[in-house]
Design an enzyme around this catalytic site. Structure first.
Site, PDB file in Angstrom:
ATOM      1  N   CYS A 175       9.952  27.572  10.863  1.00 51.44           N
ATOM      2  CA  CYS A 175      10.834  27.088  11.627  1.00 51.44           C
ATOM      3  C   CYS A 175      11.777  26.169  10.983  1.00 51.44           C
ATOM      4  O   CYS A 175      12.946  25.756  11.466  1.00 51.44           O
ATOM      5  CB  CYS A 175      10.289  26.397  12.736  1.00 51.44           C
ATOM      6  SG  CYS A 175       9.310  24.904  12.679  1.00 51.44           S
ATOM      7  N   LYS A 222      -2.534  24.875  19.488  1.00 52.63           N
ATOM      8  CA  LYS A 222      -1.178  24.044  19.189  1.00 52.63           C
ATOM      9  C   LYS A 222      -0.560  24.452  20.459  1.00 52.63           C
ATOM     10  O   LYS A 222      -0.136  25.304  21.003  1.00 52.63           O
ATOM     11  CB  LYS A 222      -0.484  24.417  18.200  1.00 52.63           C
ATOM     12  CG  LYS A 222       0.904  23.888  17.994  1.00 52.63           C
ATOM     13  CD  LYS A 222       1.566  24.181  16.701  1.00 52.63           C
ATOM     14  CE  LYS A 222       2.907  23.561  16.730  1.00 52.63           C
ATOM     15  NZ  LYS A 222       3.609  23.863  15.300  1.00 52.63           N
ATOM     16  N   ARG A 278      11.256  17.257  15.407  1.00 48.36           N
ATOM     17  CA  ARG A 278      12.434  18.319  15.440  1.00 48.36           C
ATOM     18  C   ARG A 278      13.557  17.662  14.786  1.00 48.36           C
ATOM     19  O   ARG A 278      14.419  18.323  14.289  1.00 48.36           O
ATOM     20  CB  ARG A 278      12.481  19.062  16.769  1.00 48.36           C
ATOM     21  CG  ARG A 278      11.217  19.813  16.682  1.00 48.36           C
ATOM     22  CD  ARG A 278      11.366  20.740  18.062  1.00 48.36           C
ATOM     23  NE  ARG A 278       9.918  21.336  18.345  1.00 48.36           N
ATOM     24  CZ  ARG A 278       9.491  22.007  19.356  1.00 48.36           C
ATOM     25  NH1 ARG A 278      10.470  22.060  20.439  1.00 48.36           N
ATOM     26  NH2 ARG A 278       8.460  22.759  19.595  1.00 48.36           N
ATOM     27  N   ARG A 336       9.497  27.483  22.567  1.00 45.66           N
ATOM     28  CA  ARG A 336       8.355  27.922  21.868  1.00 45.66           C
ATOM     29  C   ARG A 336       7.301  28.195  22.669  1.00 45.66           C
ATOM     30  O   ARG A 336       6.143  28.651  22.299  1.00 45.66           O
ATOM     31  CB  ARG A 336       7.782  26.915  20.603  1.00 45.66           C
ATOM     32  CG  ARG A 336       8.661  26.403  19.730  1.00 45.66           C
ATOM     33  CD  ARG A 336       8.056  26.231  18.467  1.00 45.66           C
ATOM     34  NE  ARG A 336       8.996  25.048  17.675  1.00 45.66           N
ATOM     35  CZ  ARG A 336      10.015  25.389  16.888  1.00 45.66           C
ATOM     36  NH1 ARG A 336      10.504  26.195  16.960  1.00 45.66           N
ATOM     37  NH2 ARG A 336      10.627  24.525  16.327  1.00 45.66           N
ATOM     38  N   LYS A 382      -3.615  20.001  18.784  1.00 48.19           N
ATOM     39  CA  LYS A 382      -2.319  19.191  18.369  1.00 48.19           C
ATOM     40  C   LYS A 382      -1.379  19.485  19.686  1.00 48.19           C
ATOM     41  O   LYS A 382      -1.516  20.570  19.964  1.00 48.19           O
ATOM     42  CB  LYS A 382      -1.462  19.899  17.127  1.00 48.19           C
ATOM     43  CG  LYS A 382      -0.051  19.512  17.060  1.00 48.19           C
ATOM     44  CD  LYS A 382       0.479  19.981  15.752  1.00 48.19           C
ATOM     45  CE  LYS A 382       1.847  19.894  15.763  1.00 48.19           C
ATOM     46  NZ  LYS A 382       2.785  20.806  15.264  1.00 48.19           N
ATOM     47  N   SER A 398       4.537  13.392  16.334  1.00 49.32           N
ATOM     48  CA  SER A 398       5.586  12.450  16.113  1.00 49.32           C
ATOM     49  C   SER A 398       5.803  11.531  17.455  1.00 49.32           C
ATOM     50  O   SER A 398       6.107  10.389  17.444  1.00 49.32           O
ATOM     51  CB  SER A 398       6.956  13.032  15.889  1.00 49.32           C
ATOM     52  OG  SER A 398       7.109  14.181  16.643  1.00 49.32           O
TER      53      SER A 398
HETATM   54  C1  PBG Z   1       6.178  23.531  12.678  1.00 49.22           C
HETATM   55  C2  PBG Z   1       5.632  22.200  13.019  1.00 49.22           C
HETATM   56  C3  PBG Z   1       5.784  21.153  14.130  1.00 49.22           C
HETATM   57  C4  PBG Z   1       5.159  20.183  14.066  1.00 49.22           C
HETATM   58  C5  PBG Z   1       4.337  20.340  12.951  1.00 49.22           C
HETATM   59  N1  PBG Z   1       4.481  21.672  12.488  1.00 49.22           N
HETATM   60  C6  PBG Z   1       6.911  21.437  15.242  1.00 49.22           C
HETATM   61  C7  PBG Z   1       6.898  22.320  16.296  1.00 49.22           C
HETATM   62  O1  PBG Z   1       5.865  23.116  16.256  1.00 49.22           O
HETATM   63  O2  PBG Z   1       7.967  22.309  16.915  1.00 49.22           O
HETATM   64  C8  PBG Z   1       5.072  18.771  15.068  1.00 49.22           C
HETATM   65  C9  PBG Z   1       4.691  17.571  14.346  1.00 49.22           C
HETATM   66  C10 PBG Z   1       5.028  16.549  14.836  1.00 49.22           C
HETATM   67  O3  PBG Z   1       5.536  16.382  16.084  1.00 49.22           O
HETATM   68  O4  PBG Z   1       4.698  15.429  14.478  1.00 49.22           O
HETATM   69  N2  PBG Z   1       5.907  24.487  13.685  1.00 49.22           N
END
Ligand code: PBG
Length: 325
Positions: free
Chosen positions: A122, A196, A206, A218, A249, A275
């Protein structure tokens, strides 16, 4: 005899509290994420929505990591921000892609540091999705697998210690395992983002990774926050395919799921304090509404209590530097 004070007796001094403490936060369990930028080695830009975190060019990354290593950092995870994005995310698996360059530099300088590579498309696709997209705008699961396997191989060749697929394509752990084994990376573990969720808590990430999808969302490949049984199925599939560590996560809103995975599988469990979890603590602390360090430590110990063995957290390097872990 008064038996009602049993708990209180064990809390009557600091030494007693520590003696009977059930969970502990340990620097060996913590992984610091970094965002590495390809455009300019001396690039350094604060991420507005994640105070204290930066987009870093290679030289700046080395400085930042150096400071953290001096404070006791044991492990980090890398996310890349390439100059060029294209529909197939080719910079993810380019031998000279920015993450591959960063891994080589870091491992060269600190061979003992555990470098985790986030394996996903991504950050590298022009459309911002984690896989290839059909002309109708659908994410194409199976054709994406070969590209994820190529990405993992490029990362392993560069010296990554752990491969961490975060894309949520079905079958990617098996595809990556097979590719790694074929090239002799038999001992490179896979930490799969097994459970996830499709989460609004990824918002600040993002911005940081410049990876927001340009259309749609997603939800077709990430999980519905309402589900937990599905989490068991996702984790079981990844175990079957050869995952070595299972990740849940986001973290704090999903403590029940961490506990569930802990109780149902015998692999190490990782939790990602994402995040949005980080930024809301930072924001409230900046307003003077909460004590940042106390809340950060309380959140992290909650992961341990719920059964996580390791934790990915943006607070890692600050807590190390301040001597809290
Ligand atoms: C990539 C990814 C994401 C995160 C880690 N790897 C973003 C998503 O799935 O949109 C998020 C990590 C965070 O928010 O700290 N796919």
């Amino acid at each position: 005899m008064n038996t009602f004070h049993r708990g209180r007796r064990l809390r009557s001094s600091r030494a007693l509290r520590e003696l009977v403490r059930e969970s502990r936060l340990n620097r060996d369990d913590l992984i610091q994420p970094y965002f590495v930028v390809e455009s300019d080695p001396d690039f350094r830009k604060p991420i507005a929505s994640m105070p204290g975190q930066f987009q870093l060019g290679l030289n700046q990354l080395m400085e930042e990591v150096g400071g953290a290593v001096d404070a006791g950092l044991k492990s980090l995870i890398l996310f890349g921000i390439p100059v060029q994005k294209d529909p197939a995310g080719s910079q993810a698996y380019d031998e000279n892609g920015i993450v591959q360059q960063a891994i080589r530099r870091i491992k060269d300088r600190w061979p003992e540091l555990i470098v985790v590579a986030d394996t996903c498309l991504c950050e590298y696709t022009s459309h911002g999705h984690c896989g290839l997209v059909s002309p109708e705008g659908e994410v194409r699961n199976d054709p994406t697998l070969a590209l994820l396997a190529r990405t993992a191989l490029a990362q392993a060749r560069a010296g990554a210690d752990i491969i961490a697929p975060s894309d949520m394509m079905d079958g990617r752990v098996a595809a990556i395992r097979e590719a790694l084994d074929e090239e002799g990376f038999l001992h490179t573990p896979i930490m799969s983002y097994a459970v996830k969720y499709s989460s609004a808590f990824y918002g600040p990430f993002r911005d940081a990774a410049e990876s927001a999808p340009k259309f749609g969302d997603r939800k077709t490949y990430q999980m519905d926050p309402a589900n937990w049984r599905e989490g068991l199925r996702e984790a079981a599939a990844d175990v079957e395919e050869g995952a070595d560590i299972l990740m849940v996560k986001p973290g704090l809103p999903y403590l029940d799921v961490i506990r569930l995975i802990r109780d149902n599988f015998d692999l190490p469990v990782a939790a990602y304090q994402v995040s949005g979890e980080y930024s809301q603590i930072k924001a409230a602390a900046q307003l003077g509404w909460i004590d940042e360090t106390a809340v950060a430590l309380e959140s992290l110990i909650a992961f341990k209590r719920a059964g996580a063995d390791l934790i990915l957290s943006y607070f890692t390097q600050d807590l190390l530097k301040a001597g809290h872990v």
